[in-house]
Design an enzyme around this catalytic site. Sequence first.
Site, PDB file in Angstrom:
ATOM      1  N   ARG A 182     -29.808 -51.059  81.661  1.00 43.77           N
ATOM      2  CA  ARG A 182     -29.167 -50.087  80.717  1.00 43.77           C
ATOM      3  C   ARG A 182     -27.998 -50.779  79.969  1.00 43.77           C
ATOM      4  O   ARG A 182     -27.635 -52.099  80.410  1.00 43.77           O
ATOM      5  CB  ARG A 182     -28.892 -48.717  81.422  1.00 43.77           C
ATOM      6  CG  ARG A 182     -28.453 -48.716  82.833  1.00 43.77           C
ATOM      7  CD  ARG A 182     -27.052 -49.398  83.089  1.00 43.77           C
ATOM      8  NE  ARG A 182     -26.201 -48.979  82.204  1.00 43.77           N
ATOM      9  CZ  ARG A 182     -25.060 -49.437  82.044  1.00 43.77           C
ATOM     10  NH1 ARG A 182     -24.593 -50.640  82.407  1.00 43.77           N
ATOM     11  NH2 ARG A 182     -24.100 -48.933  81.356  1.00 43.77           N
ATOM     12  N   ARG A 211     -35.963 -45.848  74.495  1.00 46.10           N
ATOM     13  CA  ARG A 211     -34.602 -45.034  74.332  1.00 46.10           C
ATOM     14  C   ARG A 211     -34.249 -45.105  72.881  1.00 46.10           C
ATOM     15  O   ARG A 211     -34.420 -45.970  72.271  1.00 46.10           O
ATOM     16  CB  ARG A 211     -33.626 -45.790  75.139  1.00 46.10           C
ATOM     17  CG  ARG A 211     -33.997 -45.652  76.821  1.00 46.10           C
ATOM     18  CD  ARG A 211     -32.939 -46.214  77.666  1.00 46.10           C
ATOM     19  NE  ARG A 211     -31.959 -44.964  77.539  1.00 46.10           N
ATOM     20  CZ  ARG A 211     -30.647 -45.331  78.083  1.00 46.10           C
ATOM     21  NH1 ARG A 211     -30.151 -46.491  78.616  1.00 46.10           N
ATOM     22  NH2 ARG A 211     -29.636 -44.128  78.298  1.00 46.10           N
ATOM     23  N   ASN A 255     -21.546 -43.508  71.766  1.00 44.22           N
ATOM     24  CA  ASN A 255     -21.433 -44.195  73.343  1.00 44.22           C
ATOM     25  C   ASN A 255     -21.780 -43.020  74.213  1.00 44.22           C
ATOM     26  O   ASN A 255     -21.955 -41.758  73.925  1.00 44.22           O
ATOM     27  CB  ASN A 255     -20.205 -44.632  73.475  1.00 44.22           C
ATOM     28  CG  ASN A 255     -19.969 -45.694  74.588  1.00 44.22           C
ATOM     29  OD1 ASN A 255     -20.844 -46.673  74.781  1.00 44.22           O
ATOM     30  ND2 ASN A 255     -19.163 -45.447  75.213  1.00 44.22           N
ATOM     31  N   LYS A 256     -21.552 -43.432  75.406  1.00 36.36           N
ATOM     32  CA  LYS A 256     -21.959 -42.599  76.633  1.00 36.36           C
ATOM     33  C   LYS A 256     -21.286 -41.207  76.517  1.00 36.36           C
ATOM     34  O   LYS A 256     -20.108 -41.291  76.042  1.00 36.36           O
ATOM     35  CB  LYS A 256     -21.460 -43.212  77.885  1.00 36.36           C
ATOM     36  CG  LYS A 256     -21.834 -42.502  79.110  1.00 36.36           C
ATOM     37  CD  LYS A 256     -23.155 -42.046  79.309  1.00 36.36           C
ATOM     38  CE  LYS A 256     -24.436 -42.987  79.158  1.00 36.36           C
ATOM     39  NZ  LYS A 256     -25.630 -42.565  78.910  1.00 36.36           N
ATOM     40  N   ASP A 268     -23.113 -47.853  71.604  1.00 35.93           N
ATOM     41  CA  ASP A 268     -24.401 -47.820  71.578  1.00 35.93           C
ATOM     42  C   ASP A 268     -24.923 -48.019  70.026  1.00 35.93           C
ATOM     43  O   ASP A 268     -26.049 -48.713  69.835  1.00 35.93           O
ATOM     44  CB  ASP A 268     -25.310 -46.665  72.179  1.00 35.93           C
ATOM     45  CG  ASP A 268     -25.082 -46.783  73.939  1.00 35.93           C
ATOM     46  OD1 ASP A 268     -23.988 -46.474  74.373  1.00 35.93           O
ATOM     47  OD2 ASP A 268     -25.852 -47.452  74.217  1.00 35.93           O
TER      48      ASP A 268
HETATM   49  O1  MRU Z   1     -27.149 -44.926  79.257  1.00 34.56           O
HETATM   50  P1  MRU Z   1     -26.469 -46.222  79.287  1.00 34.56           P
HETATM   51  O2  MRU Z   1     -25.998 -46.536  80.740  1.00 34.56           O
HETATM   52  O3  MRU Z   1     -27.440 -47.302  78.921  1.00 34.56           O
HETATM   53  O4  MRU Z   1     -25.245 -46.147  78.308  1.00 34.56           O
HETATM   54  C1  MRU Z   1     -24.566 -47.406  78.265  1.00 34.56           C
HETATM   55  C2  MRU Z   1     -23.272 -47.009  77.313  1.00 34.56           C
HETATM   56  O5  MRU Z   1     -23.132 -45.922  76.700  1.00 34.56           O
HETATM   57  C3  MRU Z   1     -22.345 -48.207  76.994  1.00 34.56           C
HETATM   58  O6  MRU Z   1     -21.054 -47.833  77.020  1.00 34.56           O
HETATM   59  C4  MRU Z   1     -22.770 -48.996  75.908  1.00 34.56           C
HETATM   60  O7  MRU Z   1     -24.396 -49.228  75.848  1.00 34.56           O
HETATM   61  C5  MRU Z   1     -22.263 -50.130  75.609  1.00 34.56           C
HETATM   62  S1  MRU Z   1     -22.293 -51.313  76.859  1.00 34.56           S
HETATM   63  C6  MRU Z   1     -21.831 -52.780  76.399  1.00 34.56           C
END
Ligand code: MRU
Length: 343
Positions: A44, A87, A245-246, A235
């Site tokens: 991920r 995704r 982002n998350k 993201d």
């Molecule tokens: O759902 P995930 O764990 O793939 O989400 C990841 C994030 O939101 C990260 O902050 C983002 O991908 C940046 S990683 C360098």
Amino acid sequence: MKPVYFEEGKLRLIDQTKLPTEFIVYSYTDYREIAKAIVDMIVRGAPAIGVTAGYGVYFGALEYQNEPKDVFYVKMKEVCELLASTRPTAVNLFWAIKRMEDVMAANADKEPAELVAILKQEADAICAEDIQMCRDMGKHGAELIHEGDTLLTHCNAGALATADYGTALGVIRAAHEAGKNISVYADETRPFLQGARLTAYELQTDGIPVTLITDNMAGWMMKLGKIDGVIVGADRIAANGDVANKIGTYSVSVLAKAHGIPMYVAAPTSTIDFEMQSGDEIVIEQRDCREISHIGGVQVAPDGVNMENPAFDVTPHQNVTAIITEKGVVYPPYDLNIPKLKE
Ligand code: MRU
């Protein structure tokens, strides 16, 4: 700590669902299993899933290389579509697949078997470039970090989310390597706990002082004056500087703004969607609500309760102090300065 790498003809992925209590590396040669590993979040983080998808396309080509050329291209379309369906939010996935498709298009005169080697080179290049971009981002971003700073980060934007080194954690790493005495608060990042499981593990392993807090403690830590800056990954960044982002990043950005704390986003240009005008257009992945109702396999919510599980949110560009890329630090106005990164 490389979460994705190619070795002895196989793609190796650290199982990030098991960290930090178990360190398991799986091997892949089947693009369908690689796609499933992305869906299941074995791998991920936006850049890491881009790198993984690049190798997924290569393994597809390897499987179909003996088909007649017309069949090969039909099959490769299916391979790319499957990988792209895993995704929806992180643009790096689509960016990497497009790079592989462009290589196929540019070499359409070649036989499939010849193309396989070229696709492998491209997947390797995506992987190597990602590490270099993280290191360059680290160098640029470290200049924004001051001696004695305590930084808050959300989710995991570290080596585990990239091919190595990390984006937000790459900046933190670079400042630490430069001898700056810094420390980090890591949000646990409900519901998937990337902060607790991955960021805390990564920083602890590297000897960078880290304190784990639950997401709802961040505002209070800011109020107490314990946080000098926020740094997160991304993201997808729209052309106007809106940042997906998350989930929870938006709340952190609002809190940072209310407390006059700078909010930095570290991301390679492969995370910028230059064609997307604003964050309103970003598709937000909705994940299985079992991630909310259960923690570590233990049910914590009543049977039948309504739940929603958006995996990402969008931070408006007005809340972002600067975006750190491998090409340098970008400041507002983003709608003018982000397009310059394309040049
Ligand atoms: O759902 P995930 O764990 O793939 O989400 C990841 C994030 O939101 C990260 O902050 C983002 O991908 C940046 S990683 C360098």
